[in-house]
Design an enzyme around this catalytic site. Sequence first.
Site, mmCIF file in Angstrom:
data_model
loop_
_atom_site.group_PDB
_atom_site.id
_atom_site.type_symbol
_atom_site.label_atom_id
_atom_site.label_comp_id
_atom_site.label_asym_id
_atom_site.label_seq_id
_atom_site.Cartn_x
_atom_site.Cartn_y
_atom_site.Cartn_z
ATOM 1 N N ARG A 54 0.665 -1.180 0.014
ATOM 2 C CA ARG A 54 -0.179 0.022 -0.094
ATOM 3 C C ARG A 54 0.870 1.297 0.000
ATOM 4 O O ARG A 54 0.646 2.445 -0.753
ATOM 5 C CB ARG A 54 -1.030 -0.032 1.027
ATOM 6 C CG ARG A 54 -2.183 -0.770 1.013
ATOM 7 C CD ARG A 54 -2.750 -1.255 2.405
ATOM 8 N NE ARG A 54 -1.624 -2.489 2.758
ATOM 9 C CZ ARG A 54 -1.855 -3.575 2.208
ATOM 10 N NH1 ARG A 54 -2.835 -4.049 1.580
ATOM 11 N NH2 ARG A 54 -0.985 -4.569 2.839
ATOM 12 N N THR A 55 1.837 1.316 0.699
ATOM 13 C CA THR A 55 2.572 2.614 0.912
ATOM 14 C C THR A 55 3.419 2.969 -0.359
ATOM 15 O O THR A 55 2.976 4.000 -0.907
ATOM 16 C CB THR A 55 3.397 2.474 2.088
ATOM 17 O OG1 THR A 55 2.734 2.082 3.232
ATOM 18 C CG2 THR A 55 4.136 3.814 2.446
ATOM 19 N N LYS A 83 25.736 -3.983 -1.692
ATOM 20 C CA LYS A 83 27.244 -4.028 -1.708
ATOM 21 C C LYS A 83 27.692 -3.295 -0.542
ATOM 22 O O LYS A 83 29.079 -2.908 -0.320
ATOM 23 C CB LYS A 83 27.789 -3.159 -2.916
ATOM 24 C CG LYS A 83 27.162 -3.858 -4.080
ATOM 25 C CD LYS A 83 27.883 -3.091 -5.178
ATOM 26 C CE LYS A 83 27.286 -3.496 -6.488
ATOM 27 N NZ LYS A 83 27.528 -2.456 -7.501
ATOM 28 N N ARG A 104 11.429 3.709 3.294
ATOM 29 C CA ARG A 104 10.991 2.816 4.203
ATOM 30 C C ARG A 104 12.140 1.929 4.781
ATOM 31 O O ARG A 104 12.806 1.559 3.989
ATOM 32 C CB ARG A 104 9.704 1.988 3.680
ATOM 33 C CG ARG A 104 9.745 0.977 4.718
ATOM 34 C CD ARG A 104 8.467 -0.101 4.442
ATOM 35 N NE ARG A 104 7.200 0.548 4.544
ATOM 36 C CZ ARG A 104 6.119 -0.004 4.791
ATOM 37 N NH1 ARG A 104 5.886 -1.249 4.208
ATOM 38 N NH2 ARG A 104 4.972 0.597 4.955
ATOM 39 N N HIS A 132 5.140 5.458 11.247
ATOM 40 C CA HIS A 132 4.675 5.438 10.178
ATOM 41 C C HIS A 132 3.884 6.636 10.229
ATOM 42 O O HIS A 132 2.559 6.518 9.950
ATOM 43 C CB HIS A 132 4.025 4.331 9.885
ATOM 44 C CG HIS A 132 3.687 3.896 8.557
ATOM 45 N ND1 HIS A 132 3.798 4.533 7.503
ATOM 46 C CD2 HIS A 132 3.338 2.464 8.126
ATOM 47 C CE1 HIS A 132 3.377 3.768 6.540
ATOM 48 N NE2 HIS A 132 3.135 2.939 6.805
HETATM 49 C C1 NCD Z 1 1.869 -1.178 7.895
HETATM 50 C C2 NCD Z 1 3.440 -1.313 8.088
HETATM 51 O O1 NCD Z 1 4.124 -1.216 7.434
HETATM 52 O O2 NCD Z 1 3.776 -0.706 9.278
HETATM 53 N N1 NCD Z 1 1.722 -1.542 6.746
HETATM 54 C C3 NCD Z 1 1.081 -0.417 6.022
HETATM 55 O O3 NCD Z 1 1.998 0.521 5.527
HETATM 56 N N2 NCD Z 1 -0.008 -0.204 5.802
HETATM 57 C C4 NCD Z 1 1.368 -2.188 8.995
HETATM 58 C C5 NCD Z 1 1.681 -3.639 9.015
HETATM 59 O O4 NCD Z 1 2.721 -4.068 8.546
HETATM 60 O O5 NCD Z 1 1.432 -4.245 9.817
#
Ligand code: NCD
Length: 305
Positions: A54-55, A83, A104, A132
């Site tokens: 999703r992100t 590397k 991320r 997040h």
């Molecule tokens: C979340 C995350 O990556 O922290 N996912 C997301 O971005 N919707 C939640 C999760 O992984 O449980």
Amino acid sequence: MQNFNHLVSIKDIDKEMIESILKRAKEIENNPKEFAHRMDGKILSTIFFEPSTRTRLSFESAMLRLGGKVLGFSDPKTSSVKKGESIADTIRMAHSYSDVIVMRHYLEGSGRVASEYSKVPVISGGTGIQEHPTQALLDLYTMKKEFGDLNGLTIGLLGDLRYGRTIPSLLYAFAKYENIKVYLYSPDQLRARMTVLSDIEGKLDYSVEEDLQQTIGELDVLYVTRVQKERFPDLSTYERVKGSFIITPDTLSDVKEKMIVMHPLPRVGEISYEVDEMSQARYFEQARNGVWTRMAILDLILEEN
Ligand code: NCD
């Protein structure tokens, strides 16, 4: 209002900034065509050191819908990180090639480090177990869309409150509003970390609850999270707590008429598929709201930088 140079923690932005993002997201959702060329000629880098559906996709969709372009990697094994390249050097490359970066990373503090080395705005797409922030913003957007106002809501957070990074960001955001009441439900091993709770102490009315059924009737929102298997130091603890909470139609038999169930997704059994058909289910719409919210974040952050 504060400067909006980067977005690596909800703590870095004030309530006014949050409200501006939510307002812009609403304007975009109501009239996406008006924003279709806002990012003409701009490039977004998405650099993802952890899995994402999703992100990453909603940020990419957001940039494309704004008229911009996207590059990046979603598998660090295919980049020079494999590397041994550092975050600082990876970021120096990304800022040479793009106008805004979404990163991320599994390490706490990585978002901050990236923002210190980057000449362009850095947005955290998830930082270890720490935060997040963009998920919290789309969660607030979903609640606001539903209830009109965040002040006065009663919200239950259920699940892995210890390792789930959406939880700290949400709590920091709630603490900026008045009159939000939060119930925390989790197995003992998955309670929210003391460092997070001490950050909101005195700023947010929260209580740790033993039994969901005792207070579920008071909730406007039940926000469920996944047990974060990949973040457990030992798998035997994971085995003991997995499956310890599952939302079924029965769980929701005695809830407020307008109560909604949210989840950042992915779910791995915490919400049964039957709930998807119920009027309370809002998690798929919540994920879709990620596009409007992330369009608003990109639009505002590039407006200022
Ligand atoms: C979340 C995350 O990556 O922290 N996912 C997301 O971005 N919707 C939640 C999760 O992984 O449980």
